[in-house]
Every structure is written in C-alpha cells, then in structure tokens.
Design a protein around this motif. Structure first.
Motif, PDB file in Angstrom:
ATOM      1  N   LEU A 150       0.827  -1.154  -0.074  1.00 51.98           N
ATOM      2  CA  LEU A 150      -0.024   0.054  -0.207  1.00 51.98           C
ATOM      3  C   LEU A 150       0.837   1.390  -0.027  1.00 51.98           C
ATOM      4  N   ARG A 151       2.275   1.290   0.118  1.00 52.67           N
ATOM      5  CA  ARG A 151       2.951   2.473   0.132  1.00 52.67           C
ATOM      6  C   ARG A 151       3.338   2.872  -1.070  1.00 52.67           C
ATOM      7  N   THR A 152       2.916   3.937  -1.572  1.00 54.64           N
ATOM      8  CA  THR A 152       3.222   4.357  -2.798  1.00 54.64           C
ATOM      9  C   THR A 152       3.479   5.745  -2.872  1.00 54.64           C
ATOM     10  N   GLY A 153       4.169   6.447  -3.763  1.00 53.19           N
ATOM     11  CA  GLY A 153       4.175   7.916  -3.960  1.00 53.19           C
ATOM     12  C   GLY A 153       5.159   8.695  -2.823  1.00 53.19           C
ATOM     13  N   VAL A 154       4.822   9.885  -2.533  1.00 51.90           N
ATOM     14  CA  VAL A 154       5.510  10.458  -1.717  1.00 51.90           C
ATOM     15  C   VAL A 154       4.713  10.558  -0.205  1.00 51.90           C
ATOM     16  N   ALA A 155       5.458  10.760   0.805  1.00 53.07           N
ATOM     17  CA  ALA A 155       4.878  10.551   2.111  1.00 53.07           C
ATOM     18  C   ALA A 155       5.621  11.341   3.131  1.00 53.07           C
ATOM     19  N   SER A 156       4.975  11.935   4.038  1.00 49.86           N
ATOM     20  CA  SER A 156       5.627  12.605   5.170  1.00 49.86           C
ATOM     21  C   SER A 156       5.800  11.805   6.435  1.00 49.86           C
ATOM     22  N   HIS A 157       6.753  11.902   7.143  1.00 49.86           N
ATOM     23  CA  HIS A 157       6.687  11.173   8.549  1.00 49.86           C
ATOM     24  C   HIS A 157       7.340  12.078   9.811  1.00 49.86           C
ATOM     25  N   PRO A 158       6.297  12.339  10.674  1.00 44.68           N
ATOM     26  CA  PRO A 158       6.800  13.277  11.669  1.00 44.68           C
ATOM     27  C   PRO A 158       7.432  12.504  12.733  1.00 44.68           C
TER      28      PRO A 158
END
Length: 469
Positions: free
Chosen positions: A168-176
């Motif tokens: 399910l992990r695709t594209g760009v993501a932000s991680h605080p």
C-alpha cells in the motif's frame, strides 16, 4: 518517549534503531536499498553490488568497543555473530599464556569477521524488535523544517523507488518525528538539505588521504591446514603496508596499502601480481603457504578522506530535532578500524539520551566533541605520517617508537598498552607514557643494543621486479 526517524540502514543506522527500540522509543528506519543482509553470507558478500558502501567488501576487524557495546545493549546480536562464524581474538592470545589478570583485560578482544556477518546479525535483531518499523526501498528525499533560531526538523519526506513493489505504500509521504538521526553515511545528502532550508552550514573538517587499499579474499581448504602458527598479521616495506585479516568461517583477506601516487598501484589489481608481491611479506606468505582457495578478485579502494561533520558551530547547534551519527558524523579511513566502534558507541549514547537530545542537541554535540573528536584527530595525524612514509617523504623512523611496536610482541606489559591504544581505551600518550611501560621498554632495548628499525617486507627493487613492464 521520543519518536525517532533514522535515515540509512547501514551498521550505524541498524544499531541505533535497535538500541533505541529496546529503550522503548518508537523508531522508523528508512533504507533506500531494497536488499538486506540475509542467511547466505557468501552470496551477499561476494555478489551484492554496493557502490554506496565501498568498504563493504574490504576486510574488517571489529575492535573491543563493538563487542562490549553489543554485550551490554544487544547480547543476542553478539551471540548471533558467534553462531554465524565470527571469532574472538584476545590480544594476549599471541603469548603461550596470558599474563596475570588486570581489570579491563577481559575486554581487549577483537571480533574477527566480515562486515556482512555483523550486518546480518543486526538486521535479524531489528526485524524482531517490535518498536522498530523498517522501511526498505523507501528513500528519504527531504526534511520537514519549521522556523526558529536555529530551525527545527520535525520529520522527513520520502519517496519510493520506482519499480519496487511495496504493497500500500506508494508515492511521496511525510513522517513526523521528534528526533531525526542522519545515518546515511559518508555521502549523506542531509548537510545540503540543511543549507537549502536556510540553516547555517555544518562545520566540516576534511583531510584527503593519499593512500589506497587493495585486498583479496581466500578460504582455507577443508582438508588443508587451519592455522599458520605464531605469525604476526602485519608486515611492512618502506613504501607499502601488508597484512592478514583472519575472519569468519575459515575465510581471511590479504590486504596491501600503498600511496595513491605509487606507479605500480594499478598492476596490483592483477591477482597473479598481487599474490607474487604478497609473498614477499612474511605475514602474507605464511597464510598463502596454507594453499587457500581464492574467493575474490583483487578489490581496490581509494579516494579516501577523514571527515568530521558537526551540526554545531561556535554559535551552537545549526539545527534542532536532528543529529548525525556513524559516517555521517565521523568518517575515518579504515587503517585503524575505528568506524564501527565509534558508530556503536554513538548508537549507545543516543539510545540512553534520546529524549534530551530531541529537546536540545547541545549535550550530544558536546559529547561527540569530547568522546569522538580526539579519535578523529589521532587518525588524521596517523594518516599524514603514513602518507609521508609510503611516498618516501618522511624522516627516518623513530627508534624508540619502532622499539615499542616490536617490544609488544615480547612483553605482555607493552602489549597491554598497545591494546589499550588499539581498542580506544587510552590515547597513545596515556598508554605508553607510564613509568611501567618505560621501564619494560628500556630493559628490552638494553637486551638488544643493536636494535635498528627495519621493515620486514621487500625492497623497492624486489617489488618492482615483480611488476610487469
């Protein structure tokens, strides 16, 4: 508990993630490489192309701090290393009997193994750690920055590598994150990102080394001899250093160090030339006499530097919410084998001080300056001396210094001092500058009035005679 994001899944990143997780901190580890060290150590070691980790296939001997930190923070990793074939060697094993025990002697132990074995043991432990989320094939592409003086890092941005299947992990993501640890290694992009974000630049101290490494791996034959006997692992010529690295699972490496300006350096990548030259050094010749099976081509590594990258300058931290560790912080050429030892010491410190480092990194930067910077400075000095020696521009060797090196193999008191320097227990001045060492060295020299420093390797004419025109 501080939420921690770690950039880079090398040894320092893995160790930091594991130790933080075991202290109860939720950790996300980002590693852009999809592959990980697994159960087939030989396949991983010999057939994994790792251009971002040029030292991965070079020989290693892990100094005492690696063992002591693992036994304290991750005893299961230490046990796994031994189960995978790593061997322990005490500096006093050179002698037929160990001398009377003194406090600290029990820790003067080297772990003899290839880097891949430690990576595999750490990877397996991290995968078992419930507090650590490993994101492989997910590359950190930037930092989340908020205002302030200095600015604060509040997380990371990632993008998945094209063509990698990740559910399910695709594209760009932000991680605080409350704390970001840069363990991306010597080529870390983080300093550039900080400057782009308006931070003051990191304080960098870089020293190019004019030396090159060449090594070849061998395995002892199952039906052949197992040990060359009481033979030193190091030899030297006036213009080259050579050594043997006994390792795990009956493997060992022969290694040579020469000046990058040496006109014969390129010829040494020919296995026949490399081995012919190696036989001129007693340490290498003794192991080649065991008729081992060659397991690799000649592996070269050059373009080396010693680099200190501090995220603090005279005005204080250049950023908060972010610190660097491992080769991102202190990168030394591998002559003295400091890298992994310093990386694990740093991981241990972060694991026990993560909350305060997340709030204010000032104490962390002070600790690195106090505990790690002296090792860096000693490495720079040693490399400068080696470069001068190998290029033929150094002064005549110091008789007393050469006597110290030779005396250690006859006298356990001097060997203990040598081990304290080698394993980062004391500085050379502290270890060798005692009345006891001076007394033993003086007695050793008195028994050898004709002692003159002399290399045990080939002369230049003997070396050049083995190099094709």
């Amino acid at each position: 508990m501080a939420r921690v994001a770690i950039i880079g899944g090398g040894i320092s990143g893995l160790a930091t993630a594991l130790m933080l997780g075991r202290q109860g901190h939720p950790v996300t580890l980002f590693e852009q490489e999809a592959r990980q060290a697994g159960d087939d150590l030989d396949q991983d070691f010999h057939h994994w192309n790792r251009p971002r980790v040029p030292q991965a296939d070079q020989p290693h001997s892990f100094l005492a701090p690696v063992r002591t930190v693992l036994r304290t923070e991750a005893p299961d990793v230490h046990a796994d290393l031994l189960a995978r074939g790593a061997r322990e060697y005490h500096d006093f094993d050179w002698f037929e009997e160990h001398p009377p025990h003194r406090a600290g002697d029990e820790d003067l132990i080297t772990l003899r193994t290839r880097r891949i074995v430690l990576e595999a043991a750490l990877t397996a432990a991290v995968e078992r750690e419930p507090a650590v989320d490993v994101r492989r094939a997910e590359r950190v592409t930037g930092l989340t920055v908020t205002g302030g003086r200095p600015p604060r890092i509040t997380g990371v941005r990632t993008g998945l590598r094209a063509g990698v299947r990740t559910g399910l992990r695709t594209g760009v993501a932000s991680h605080p994150a409350d704390l970001v640890v840069d363990a991306a290694g010597r080529r870390s992009p983080v300093p550039g990102w900080l400057v782009e974000a308006g931070c003051r630049p990191p304080a960098v101290d870089s020293h190019r080394t004019g030396i090159a490494y060449l090594c070849r791996w061998y395995r002892l034959r199952a039906d052949g001899p197992r040990d060359p006997g009481r033979v030193r692992t190091g030899s030297a010529a006036e213009f080259a250093l050579a050594g043997v690295f006994p390792s795990d699972n009956d493997t060992f490496a022969l290694s040579m160090v020469v000046s990058t300006a040496d006109p014969t350096r390129g010829a040494l990548t020919d296995p026949a030339v490399f081995e012919a030259v190696a036989r001129r050094f007693p340490a290498c010749a003794a192991w080649l006499e065991l008729d081992p099976e060659p397991r690799s081509p000649v592996l070269a590594m050059a373009g080396l530097d010693n680099r200190w990258t501090s995220l603090a300058d005279a005005a204080g931290p250049v950023v908060t919410g972010l610190v660097n560790a491992g080769d991102s912080l202190i990168h030394t050429n591998p002559t003295l084998g400091h890298g992994v030892a310093l990386g694990l010491r740093t991981a241990q410190y972060l694991a026990h001080h993560a909350d305060e480092v997340a709030a204010d990194p000032t104490g962390y930067h002070a600790w690195t300056a106090r505990s790690l910077r002296p090792v860096f400075d000693d490495q720079v000095a040693a490399d400068r001396a080696n470069e001068q020696r190998l290029s033929g521009t150094s002064a005549a060797p110091d008789r007393r210094a050469a006597a110290l090196a030779a005396c250690a193999f006859d006298d356990p008191v001097v060997m203990r001092a040598r081990a304290h320097v080698r394993h980062l227990v004391h500085s050379a001045d502290q270890a060798y500058g005692t009345e006891e060492v001076d007394r033993h060295l003086t007695a050793w020299l008195a028994a050898r009035p004709d002692f003159t420093p002399a290399p045990d390797g080939p002369t230049r004419a003997q070396w050049d005679a083995l190099i094709p025109v």
